[in-house]
Design an enzyme around this catalytic site. Structure first.
Site, PDB file in Angstrom:
ATOM      1  N   GLY A 124       2.127  -3.152  -2.822  1.00 32.31           N
ATOM      2  CA  GLY A 124       1.316  -2.037  -2.344  1.00 32.31           C
ATOM      3  C   GLY A 124       0.122  -2.426  -1.489  1.00 32.31           C
ATOM      4  O   GLY A 124      -0.651  -1.564  -1.073  1.00 32.31           O
ATOM      5  N   THR A 125      -0.002  -3.728  -1.199  1.00 37.70           N
ATOM      6  CA  THR A 125      -1.175  -4.194  -0.441  1.00 37.70           C
ATOM      7  C   THR A 125      -1.314  -3.487   0.905  1.00 37.70           C
ATOM      8  O   THR A 125      -2.391  -3.015   1.270  1.00 37.70           O
ATOM      9  CB  THR A 125      -1.069  -5.719  -0.191  1.00 37.70           C
ATOM     10  OG1 THR A 125      -0.828  -6.367  -1.425  1.00 37.70           O
ATOM     11  CG2 THR A 125      -2.332  -6.259   0.414  1.00 37.70           C
ATOM     12  N   GLY A 126      -0.217  -3.433   1.673  1.00 36.50           N
ATOM     13  CA  GLY A 126      -0.274  -2.858   3.022  1.00 36.50           C
ATOM     14  C   GLY A 126      -0.581  -1.376   3.007  1.00 36.50           C
ATOM     15  O   GLY A 126      -1.389  -0.888   3.815  1.00 36.50           O
ATOM     16  N   CYS A 127       0.053  -0.650   2.089  1.00 34.30           N
ATOM     17  CA  CYS A 127      -0.194   0.799   1.969  1.00 34.30           C
ATOM     18  C   CYS A 127      -1.660   1.050   1.623  1.00 34.30           C
ATOM     19  O   CYS A 127      -2.316   1.940   2.177  1.00 34.30           O
ATOM     20  CB  CYS A 127       0.664   1.403   0.858  1.00 34.30           C
ATOM     21  SG  CYS A 127       2.422   1.053   0.977  1.00 34.30           S
ATOM     22  N   THR A 151       1.013  -8.278  -5.898  1.00 31.13           N
ATOM     23  CA  THR A 151       0.427  -7.763  -4.652  1.00 31.13           C
ATOM     24  C   THR A 151       1.223  -6.581  -4.092  1.00 31.13           C
ATOM     25  O   THR A 151       1.088  -6.250  -2.919  1.00 31.13           O
ATOM     26  CB  THR A 151       0.384  -8.876  -3.589  1.00 31.13           C
ATOM     27  OG1 THR A 151       1.717  -9.398  -3.417  1.00 31.13           O
ATOM     28  CG2 THR A 151      -0.544 -10.007  -3.998  1.00 31.13           C
ATOM     29  N   LYS A 177      -2.129  -8.467  10.344  1.00 27.21           N
ATOM     30  CA  LYS A 177      -2.438  -8.993   9.011  1.00 27.21           C
ATOM     31  C   LYS A 177      -1.792 -10.371   8.859  1.00 27.21           C
ATOM     32  O   LYS A 177      -0.575 -10.489   8.875  1.00 27.21           O
ATOM     33  CB  LYS A 177      -1.934  -8.025   7.946  1.00 27.21           C
ATOM     34  CG  LYS A 177      -2.582  -6.646   8.065  1.00 27.21           C
ATOM     35  CD  LYS A 177      -2.072  -5.672   7.034  1.00 27.21           C
ATOM     36  CE  LYS A 177      -0.630  -5.309   7.257  1.00 27.21           C
ATOM     37  NZ  LYS A 177      -0.182  -4.183   6.426  1.00 27.21           N
TER      38      LYS A 177
END
Length: 264
Positions: A206-209, A204, A173
């Site tokens: 929590g984007t990765g989860c 932003t 990412k």
């Protein structure tokens, strides 16, 4: 029967990341979400004030309880905290006939450590080899491989370094790079460059989860890895665009953005 997706991750008391984000994503995308809690955090928009991991026996019992009775079509892992939990979860995934999306969570959005330094080797040697897709951000790539990415071209080097540990696919990412949000998905042979506009929105959390959960959802629906990742990227881009203020710090992405769009 709805597809069944399991998250193995930490709890975020503020509701923006962790199992809370995972279950919201699963609900929004139309599958039945289930959870194995690995750790409890005291967390809000300003950061992580405390974290307590669960015993490995409790994590194993939750996992077996769900998988042995209900079954699962995809598993997503997030915060695993310690080497013991990483090894426990890797062993469980190895014995489960379902795709696994591994988000090798190392650091929170606020810079708080969510993985013991001593657990990095277990992530490399035990967890990544059982991953269908690994989804590290650039900080996690650096933690795991030592490769530091500063340009888009270096995403290839980063992906190769992660693939050397054995996941079938890696999604590096590149959201921390300047310009458009560019990610590279590759299995070492195929390459898929995923681009999205960068929104001027600092909310932003929590984007990765959310992205990893959305990938797991689409894999559970039977999509190929490239199709699942592309669909997940579209969903998370909309969630980032709709991110909202919460508390006094960084607010969360909006997991329900597409549902509200349908209502109108």
């Amino acid at each position: 029967m709805k597809p069944l997706v399991l998250t193995v991750a930490g709890s975020d008391s503020g509701g923006g990341a962790g199992i809370q984000a995972d279950l919201k994503t699963m609900l929004a995308l139309g599958v039945h979400g289930m959870s194995v809690v690995t750790a409890v955090t005291a967390q809000n928009s300003r950061g992580v004030q405390g974290a307590w991991e669960l015993p490995a026996a409790a994590v194993r019992a939750q996992y077996r309880s769900v998988v042995d009775d209900i079954g699962v079509q995809a598993v997503k892992t997030g915060m695993l905290a310690s080497a013991e939990l990483v090894e426990t979860v890797a062993e469980l995934l190895a014995g489960t006939d379902a795709p696994a999306v591994v988000d090798p969570v190392g650091i929170s959005k606020h810079g708080d450590a969510l993985l013991a330094a001593s657990a990095l080797d277990a992530v490399r040697t035990r967890l990544l080899p059982v991953a269908t897709v690994a989804t590290p951000n650039l900080d996690e790539v650096a933690q795991l491989t030592g490769v530091r990415v500063e340009t888009e071209e270096q995403l290839r080097e980063a992906a190769a370094a992660v693939l050397s540990y054995g996941p079938r696919w890696v999604l590096v990412k590149g959201g921390h790079l300047p310009g458009d949000a560019v990610d590279l998905l590759t299995d070492g042979t195929e390459e898929h460059w995923l681009r999205a506009p960068r929104y001027d929105n600092r909310h932003t959390h929590g984007t990765g989860c959310t992205l990893a959960s959305a990938i797991a959802v689409h894999l559970a629906m039977g999509r190929s890895v490239p199709d699942a990742v592309t669909a997940a990227k579209t969903y998370v881009t909309g969630a980032i665009a709709a991110g909202f203020a919460l508390g006094g710090g960084i607010g969360p992405v909006d997991h329900g953005w597409a549902l509200r769009r349908e209502e109108h």
